[in-house]
Design a protein around this motif. Structure first.
Motif, mmCIF file in Angstrom:
data_model
loop_
_atom_site.group_PDB
_atom_site.id
_atom_site.type_symbol
_atom_site.label_atom_id
_atom_site.label_comp_id
_atom_site.label_asym_id
_atom_site.label_seq_id
_atom_site.Cartn_x
_atom_site.Cartn_y
_atom_site.Cartn_z
ATOM 1 N N SER A 53 -35.891 18.839 9.076
ATOM 2 C CA SER A 53 -34.673 18.887 8.282
ATOM 3 C C SER A 53 -34.550 20.266 7.631
ATOM 4 C CB SER A 53 -34.713 17.810 7.194
ATOM 5 O OG SER A 53 -35.746 18.085 6.252
ATOM 6 N N ALA A 54 -33.386 20.542 7.067
ATOM 7 C CA ALA A 54 -33.165 21.841 6.434
ATOM 8 C C ALA A 54 -34.145 22.072 5.295
ATOM 9 C CB ALA A 54 -31.721 21.929 5.921
ATOM 10 N N VAL A 55 -34.399 21.032 4.493
ATOM 11 C CA VAL A 55 -35.302 21.212 3.357
ATOM 12 C C VAL A 55 -36.733 21.401 3.834
ATOM 13 C CG1 VAL A 55 -35.733 18.750 2.936
ATOM 14 C CG2 VAL A 55 -35.836 20.365 1.034
ATOM 15 N N ALA A 56 -37.148 20.732 4.911
ATOM 16 C CA ALA A 56 -38.494 20.919 5.447
ATOM 17 C C ALA A 56 -38.669 22.315 6.030
ATOM 18 C CB ALA A 56 -38.789 19.867 6.507
ATOM 19 N N THR A 57 -37.610 22.876 6.588
ATOM 20 C CA THR A 57 -37.677 24.240 7.112
ATOM 21 C C THR A 57 -37.934 25.239 5.993
ATOM 22 O OG1 THR A 57 -36.136 23.609 8.872
ATOM 23 C CG2 THR A 57 -36.461 25.953 8.497
ATOM 24 N N ILE A 58 -37.305 25.011 4.842
ATOM 25 C CA ILE A 58 -37.600 25.845 3.672
ATOM 26 C C ILE A 58 -39.065 25.656 3.277
ATOM 27 C CG2 ILE A 58 -37.092 26.244 1.233
ATOM 28 C CD1 ILE A 58 -34.229 25.360 1.780
ATOM 29 N N GLY A 59 -39.527 24.412 3.305
ATOM 30 C CA GLY A 59 -40.907 24.137 2.964
ATOM 31 C C GLY A 59 -41.892 24.864 3.848
ATOM 32 N N LYS A 60 -41.556 24.995 5.123
ATOM 33 C CA LYS A 60 -42.452 25.722 6.024
ATOM 34 C C LYS A 60 -42.541 27.190 5.635
ATOM 35 C CE LYS A 60 -43.502 26.640 10.852
ATOM 36 N NZ LYS A 60 -43.221 26.304 12.266
ATOM 37 N N ALA A 61 -41.423 27.772 5.259
ATOM 38 C CA ALA A 61 -41.448 29.168 4.810
ATOM 39 C C ALA A 61 -42.255 29.312 3.529
ATOM 40 C CB ALA A 61 -40.021 29.668 4.602
ATOM 41 N N LEU A 62 -42.072 28.382 2.604
ATOM 42 C CA LEU A 62 -42.821 28.411 1.351
ATOM 43 C C LEU A 62 -44.318 28.301 1.599
ATOM 44 C CD1 LEU A 62 -40.516 25.986 -0.651
ATOM 45 C CD2 LEU A 62 -40.943 28.366 -1.293
ATOM 46 N N PHE A 63 -44.704 27.491 2.559
ATOM 47 C CA PHE A 63 -46.111 27.203 2.823
ATOM 48 C C PHE A 63 -46.896 28.479 3.155
ATOM 49 C CE2 PHE A 63 -49.739 25.581 5.242
ATOM 50 C CZ PHE A 63 -50.122 24.484 4.490
ATOM 51 N N SER A 64 -46.241 29.415 3.812
ATOM 52 C CA SER A 64 -46.924 30.647 4.244
ATOM 53 C C SER A 64 -46.527 31.865 3.431
ATOM 54 C CB SER A 64 -46.638 30.905 5.730
ATOM 55 O OG SER A 64 -47.127 29.846 6.532
ATOM 56 N N ASP A 65 -45.915 31.657 2.277
ATOM 57 C CA ASP A 65 -45.399 32.760 1.473
ATOM 58 C C ASP A 65 -46.388 33.151 0.374
ATOM 59 O OD1 ASP A 65 -43.988 34.590 -0.007
ATOM 60 O OD2 ASP A 65 -42.158 33.388 -0.109
ATOM 61 N N PRO A 66 -47.072 34.303 0.494
ATOM 62 C CA PRO A 66 -48.051 34.700 -0.532
ATOM 63 C C PRO A 66 -47.421 35.172 -1.834
ATOM 64 C CG PRO A 66 -47.850 36.420 1.126
ATOM 65 C CD PRO A 66 -47.025 35.257 1.610
ATOM 66 N N THR A 67 -46.120 35.445 -1.837
ATOM 67 C CA THR A 67 -45.502 35.919 -3.074
ATOM 68 C C THR A 67 -45.410 34.814 -4.122
ATOM 69 O OG1 THR A 67 -43.201 35.419 -2.451
ATOM 70 C CG2 THR A 67 -44.114 37.540 -1.728
ATOM 71 N N LEU A 68 -45.714 33.589 -3.745
ATOM 72 C CA LEU A 68 -45.694 32.494 -4.706
ATOM 73 C C LEU A 68 -46.978 32.429 -5.523
ATOM 74 C CD1 LEU A 68 -44.125 29.658 -2.508
ATOM 75 C CD2 LEU A 68 -42.976 31.325 -3.970
ATOM 76 N N SER A 69 -47.907 33.323 -5.277
ATOM 77 C CA SER A 69 -49.165 33.358 -6.034
ATOM 78 C C SER A 69 -49.183 34.557 -6.961
ATOM 79 C CB SER A 69 -50.357 33.448 -5.078
ATOM 80 O OG SER A 69 -50.338 34.679 -4.359
ATOM 81 N N ALA A 70 -50.014 34.476 -8.004
ATOM 82 C CA ALA A 70 -50.124 35.573 -8.957
ATOM 83 C C ALA A 70 -50.667 36.836 -8.298
ATOM 84 C CB ALA A 70 -51.016 35.162 -10.127
ATOM 85 N N SER A 71 -51.544 36.661 -7.301
ATOM 86 C CA SER A 71 -52.120 37.823 -6.619
ATOM 87 C C SER A 71 -51.158 38.449 -5.634
ATOM 88 C CB SER A 71 -53.393 37.399 -5.871
ATOM 89 O OG SER A 71 -53.064 36.527 -4.798
ATOM 90 N N GLY A 72 -50.162 37.699 -5.191
ATOM 91 C CA GLY A 72 -49.269 38.176 -4.142
ATOM 92 C C GLY A 72 -49.927 38.182 -2.775
ATOM 93 N N GLN A 73 -51.132 37.590 -2.681
ATOM 94 C CA GLN A 73 -51.885 37.627 -1.424
ATOM 95 C C GLN A 73 -52.327 36.246 -0.946
ATOM 96 O OE1 GLN A 73 -54.912 40.902 -1.279
ATOM 97 N NE2 GLN A 73 -54.350 41.182 -3.423
ATOM 98 N N MET A 74 -51.988 35.217 -1.695
ATOM 99 C CA MET A 74 -52.484 33.883 -1.364
ATOM 100 C C MET A 74 -51.323 32.924 -1.171
ATOM 101 S SD MET A 74 -55.093 31.568 -3.645
ATOM 102 C CE MET A 74 -56.017 30.221 -2.917
ATOM 103 N N SER A 75 -51.322 32.228 -0.056
ATOM 104 C CA SER A 75 -50.321 31.192 0.193
ATOM 105 C C SER A 75 -51.035 29.866 0.396
ATOM 106 C CB SER A 75 -49.504 31.529 1.444
ATOM 107 O OG SER A 75 -50.308 31.405 2.612
#
Length: 459
Positions: A53-75
């Motif tokens: 689904s569209a929301v799951a596709t966003i979730g897949k991008a989030l899953f591999s996005d290191p910018t969501l961590s304080a270090s900017g290097q960890m997803s």
């Protein structure tokens, strides 16, 4: 009637979307067509994503996005490697996280595969159909609780049922379900939020910082799904991002492929080798391996494939792991349901201390560390623990001042919670190991059939 792309879409999500703007189910499902460009820079959709689904596709991008961590290097994928069945690809007992990737965790990181059927954490009665072949919980006189029947907040004043020879045990409340080793999250969404803010994991400093990143990178996509108001509401923005992560893990087939040799065997499309068949028999035998008492290996009543867990909790008394930095402090003890990461009425009940959730054994042969503290690094070591824990404790635990420090990772006052009744436990020193080396090897051969990606040999 099951509608396409409506698998497990929750009422909470629809209410949240409606709170941001009036949105219909059709709009929810059709917004951001699969393959559309994203704020995070994805221009095309990978093969196999067409069913998301569209929301799951966003979730897949989030899953591999290191910018969501304080270090900017960890997803999420840093610890849950898609190439290793969403488990760590290294053999560290705990993983490193934090703002500078220098903060060690406290427990081994579980795989994220086969999590979507995990029930919320509850205390409930034993299911006799799932406990076939397992002895009754051991009564603990000083606490009124048993090895698998520790009473929680809702039943803390009730004494444990006593088992008498030749009679079945009375029902006893048992902890069951939840995510993490201690069940402190009820949903994949809650689990994702916890990891994002834990100081030794992704370590976001506060909600405002995380919301700013989400707004910049995913604001457009989330607004198309949940309405423009989501951009200005930090809580909604974060909650919907966590929901997207949960949808990805729920919908994407790679999280629950059921492509092991054992699945093929259950479908009549493969045969077990002699060693695998012997291993399965030992796995099921309540007097030998007795593994199936907790790691259920038969289809459910409605025909679903086995998950190889009963989602319940057990105190096994595995030895302390000196490789975990926190364990350098002799006063530090990981008590599972009793903390240090769980803080509620469940964690205050002595009968819960030392208990950890029974993991699924699917893909277990690809794991690099085992048990909650990663104390073992091979299945051979794991089977040796089960075979010798009671019959030869000197082979399992350290010796101090000439005495075996049995159950050295659990204070004496909680050791009554440890399962000493169910096979292969319960043997006395000198009675011989519960499993021979050959039997251990056969069980491992069977466990190797649980690895996804099986391809039958070419004829």
């Amino acid at each position: 009637m099951r509608l396409p792309n409506l698998r497990l879409i929750t009422p909470r999500t629809i209410r949240s979307a409606q709170g941001a703007a009036s949105i219909t189910l059709a709009a929810f499902l059709s917004a951001t067509p699969v393959g559309a460009a994203s704020d995070a820079g994805s221009k095309t959709t990978a093969p196999g994503d067409a069913d998301l689904s569209a929301v799951a596709t966003i979730g897949k991008a989030l899953f591999s996005d290191p910018t969501l961590s304080a270090s900017g290097q960890m997803s999420c994928a840093s610890c849950h490697d898609p190439g290793n069945h969403f488990a760590p690809s290294n053999a560290r007992p705990v993983q490193l996280g934090g703002a500078y990737l220098d903060q060690p965790g406290l427990r081994a990181v579980p795989s994220l595969t086969y999590k979507r059927q995990t029930p919320p954490f509850t205390f409930g009665m034993l299911d006799p159909t799932s406990e076939a072949g397992e002895a009754a919980p051991q009564a603990v006189a000083q606490q009124g609780t048993g090895a698998k029947g520790a009473a929680g907040a809702s039943a803390s004043t009730q004494p444990a049922p006593q088992k008498t020879a030749g009679t079945p045990a009375a029902a006893s409340p048992v902890p069951r379900g939840g995510l993490f080793w201690d069940g402190r999250a009820d949903t994949l969404q809650e689990q994702a939020l916890a990891v994002l803010f834990t100081h030794f994991e992704m370590a976001e400093p506060d909600r405002a910082t995380l919301a700013a990143t989400l707004r910049a990178r995913y604001g457009d996509r989330l607004a198309r799904l949940f309405g423009e108001a989501v951009r200005d509401d930090d809580k909604m923005l974060i909650d919907e991002a966590a929901f997207a992560l949960s949808r990805y893990q729920t919908e994407a087939v790679e999280f629950h492929p059921y492509t092991s040799k054992y699945d093929a065997f259950l479908a009549g499309e493969a045969q077990l080798s002699p060693a695998e068949a012997r291993g399965r028999a030992l796995f099921d035998d309540p007097k030998k391996g007795n593994c199936a008492a907790c790691h259920l290996d038969t289809r459910s009543a409605d025909g679903r494939p086995p998950q190889f867990t009963d989602y319940e909790y057990e105190a096994l008394g595995v030895p302390r792991n000196p490789a975990i930095p926190a364990n350098a402090d002799p006063q530090y003890i990981d008590l599972g349901l009793c903390g240090p990461l769980r803080h509620d009425t469940i964690s205050t009940q002595p009968g819960n201390c030392g208990m950890f959730k029974t993991p699924s054994l699917r893909n277990v042969a690809t794991r690099h560390v085992f048990f909650h503290n990663g104390v073992y690094t091979s299945l051979q070591q794991v089977l040796r623990f089960y075979a010798k824990r009671d019959s030869d404790p000197r082979a399992i635990y350290p010796t101090r001042n000439g005495k075996v420090a049995r159950f050295d990772d659990l204070p004496t006052r909680y050791q009554g919670n440890i399962d000493r009744t169910d096979a292969p436990f319960g043997r006395k020193p000198g009675e011989g190991d519960a499993l021979t080396k050959a039997e251990q090897a056969d069980i491992i051969a069977f466990l190797e059939t649980l690895t996804d990606g099986y391809a039958p040999p070419e004829e």
